[in-house]
Design an enzyme around this catalytic site. Sequence first.
Site, mmCIF file in Angstrom:
data_model
loop_
_atom_site.group_PDB
_atom_site.id
_atom_site.type_symbol
_atom_site.label_atom_id
_atom_site.label_comp_id
_atom_site.label_asym_id
_atom_site.label_seq_id
_atom_site.Cartn_x
_atom_site.Cartn_y
_atom_site.Cartn_z
ATOM 1 N N GLU A 291 21.668 -19.347 -66.497
ATOM 2 C CA GLU A 291 20.944 -18.367 -67.312
ATOM 3 C C GLU A 291 19.761 -19.022 -68.030
ATOM 4 O O GLU A 291 18.756 -18.385 -68.319
ATOM 5 C CB GLU A 291 21.901 -17.712 -68.319
ATOM 6 C CG GLU A 291 21.456 -16.327 -68.730
ATOM 7 C CD GLU A 291 22.556 -15.507 -69.396
ATOM 8 O OE1 GLU A 291 23.131 -14.632 -68.724
ATOM 9 O OE2 GLU A 291 22.845 -15.742 -70.581
ATOM 10 N N HIS A 320 40.095 -29.699 -50.414
ATOM 11 C CA HIS A 320 40.709 -29.042 -49.258
ATOM 12 C C HIS A 320 40.120 -27.658 -49.048
ATOM 13 O O HIS A 320 40.729 -26.798 -48.432
ATOM 14 C CB HIS A 320 42.227 -28.973 -49.457
ATOM 15 C CG HIS A 320 42.822 -30.334 -49.623
ATOM 16 N ND1 HIS A 320 43.319 -31.068 -48.574
ATOM 17 C CD2 HIS A 320 42.916 -31.135 -50.712
ATOM 18 C CE1 HIS A 320 43.737 -32.251 -49.020
ATOM 19 N NE2 HIS A 320 43.484 -32.318 -50.321
ATOM 20 N N LYS A 433 20.959 -4.122 -66.875
ATOM 21 C CA LYS A 433 21.539 -3.491 -68.079
ATOM 22 C C LYS A 433 20.971 -2.089 -68.257
ATOM 23 O O LYS A 433 21.695 -1.140 -68.546
ATOM 24 C CB LYS A 433 21.144 -4.299 -69.325
ATOM 25 C CG LYS A 433 22.114 -5.371 -69.728
ATOM 26 C CD LYS A 433 21.705 -5.889 -71.112
ATOM 27 C CE LYS A 433 22.231 -7.276 -71.354
ATOM 28 N NZ LYS A 433 21.656 -7.920 -72.536
HETATM 29 O O1 PA5 Z 1 23.854 -16.415 -73.297
HETATM 30 C C1 PA5 Z 1 23.607 -15.252 -73.520
HETATM 31 O O2 PA5 Z 1 22.730 -14.892 -74.338
HETATM 32 C C2 PA5 Z 1 24.385 -14.122 -72.853
HETATM 33 O O3 PA5 Z 1 25.213 -14.606 -71.853
HETATM 34 C C3 PA5 Z 1 25.223 -13.389 -73.874
HETATM 35 O O4 PA5 Z 1 26.118 -14.263 -74.459
HETATM 36 C C4 PA5 Z 1 25.972 -12.220 -73.242
HETATM 37 O O5 PA5 Z 1 25.082 -11.373 -72.578
HETATM 38 C C5 PA5 Z 1 26.712 -11.433 -74.305
HETATM 39 O O6 PA5 Z 1 25.838 -10.998 -75.279
HETATM 40 P P1 PA5 Z 1 26.329 -10.518 -76.691
HETATM 41 O O7 PA5 Z 1 26.947 -11.684 -77.383
HETATM 42 O O8 PA5 Z 1 25.111 -10.018 -77.364
HETATM 43 O O9 PA5 Z 1 27.346 -9.443 -76.472
#
Ligand code: PA5
Length: 465
Positions: A291, A320, A433
Amino acid sequence: MGLKLDFTNMTAAVVGEEFGVRDEELEALRPRAAAIHRTLMAGREKGFSPFYELPFQAREAETLMRAGDELAGRWETLVVLGIGGSALGTTALMRALCPLHHNLLGPEARGGRPRLFVLDNVDPAGVGETLDLLDPGSTLFLVVSKSGSTVETMAQFLIARAWMEEAVGDSFRDHFLLITDPVSGGLRQLAKQQGYASFAIPEGIGGRFSVFSAVGLLPLAAAGVDIRALLGGAAALEPRVTSGELLENPAYLNAALQFLSYGKGLRISVMMPYSDRLRDVAGWFGQIWAESLGKKYDLGGRAVHVGPTPVSALGTTDQHSQVQLYMEGPFDKVVTFLAPEDYGRNLPIPAYAAAPHLGYLEGQGLEDLIRVEQQATAVALAKNGRPNCTLSIPEVSAEWLGALLYFFEIQTVFAGALFDINPLDQPGVEEGKEFTYALMGRAGFEQKLSEFNSLAQGVNRRILS
Ligand code: PA5
């Protein structure tokens, strides 16, 4: 004794010129690394990347430690509702630092600590079967969301809230604790208006860099993890991983090795712990690496579409399953082995007179075997020209897990700078989203729904059933 990066098998001298890293390449990167370091430290000074400071928040840690103890005294079961960065760190550290089968143990064997479940999906079977297991009267839900609006977490929350109200009536609020932004977002508003207990995620801390905040610390403290030691381990490593000298800073060096390898076409980063306890560190790493680094635009706004693809594997299990591919498949991977020097336990392998062909194992233990298998795989990969490195920690303890996760956070931001992208945002997840909101009928997303329909229906659908 300490965190060690053995990158012998990344070098051209060992795996060959085509995919190995030459000393001159590292040397050539030094001035750029020094400049990046200065920029990162200047940003840190200005408070742009506050995750650096989380290990040093002693007062907050004490508060969370006490709160965790109180939760442990009151609840039999805690359930984290969260996803991505709001869940993966807790999962990784619980797996590493609580007894491996924590939730299966009785209260005494758990040291009076609650069971801890992390629900990070909206699969109705998974959520439903977890709820079926729970006794509402002794269960606390920790709703963790920085934004306070993530659809998966909010849907879980609505289901758990109604389920709890049905079971306990008006006191349902006592069974929820919200961990969210200190001022904004829907969860913060609910906490204020409805009187839910809550903790704050400090300003500027993004999900995947939040493990050392209340997000990870509160549930882990309640489950019995020594969060002081966890933070202490990260803090103790800080001078090493914020040194400006590329060749002396293992986090920068590993980022540089991965970056140079990426440039040679090795675009897959395999994280392969040789430890059941460290298994889910690979999942947490996968998120922070993917990410943070997978980006369309560089800092100059040019479309670059970069980012290494993380893959999780487990040693020895995946020897394996996947190692055949790593050994003989395409030259597109760098394997990082993750291993503790001390497993904390060794199971001796006994003799068996009826099986003389197994006699070579006698007098050795499983610790010897798992260690030897990791070394054997590393050398075999290197022999086949496959770059790999080994990151080791002395033991699987709170202190060393704190150090390890902090190491990866800093490796990631440094890699982000090498790739010339912003590692702290995630614009690419917005589109999906928004389509989800549109399809679920959220007001304000009507246009997105039309766009979805024209995209989905405007194509010749090819379905074989
Ligand atoms: O690293 C990030 O920003 C994302 O993976 C968030 O943690 C994830 O989308 C969850 O978001 P939130 O904590 O706002 O629910």
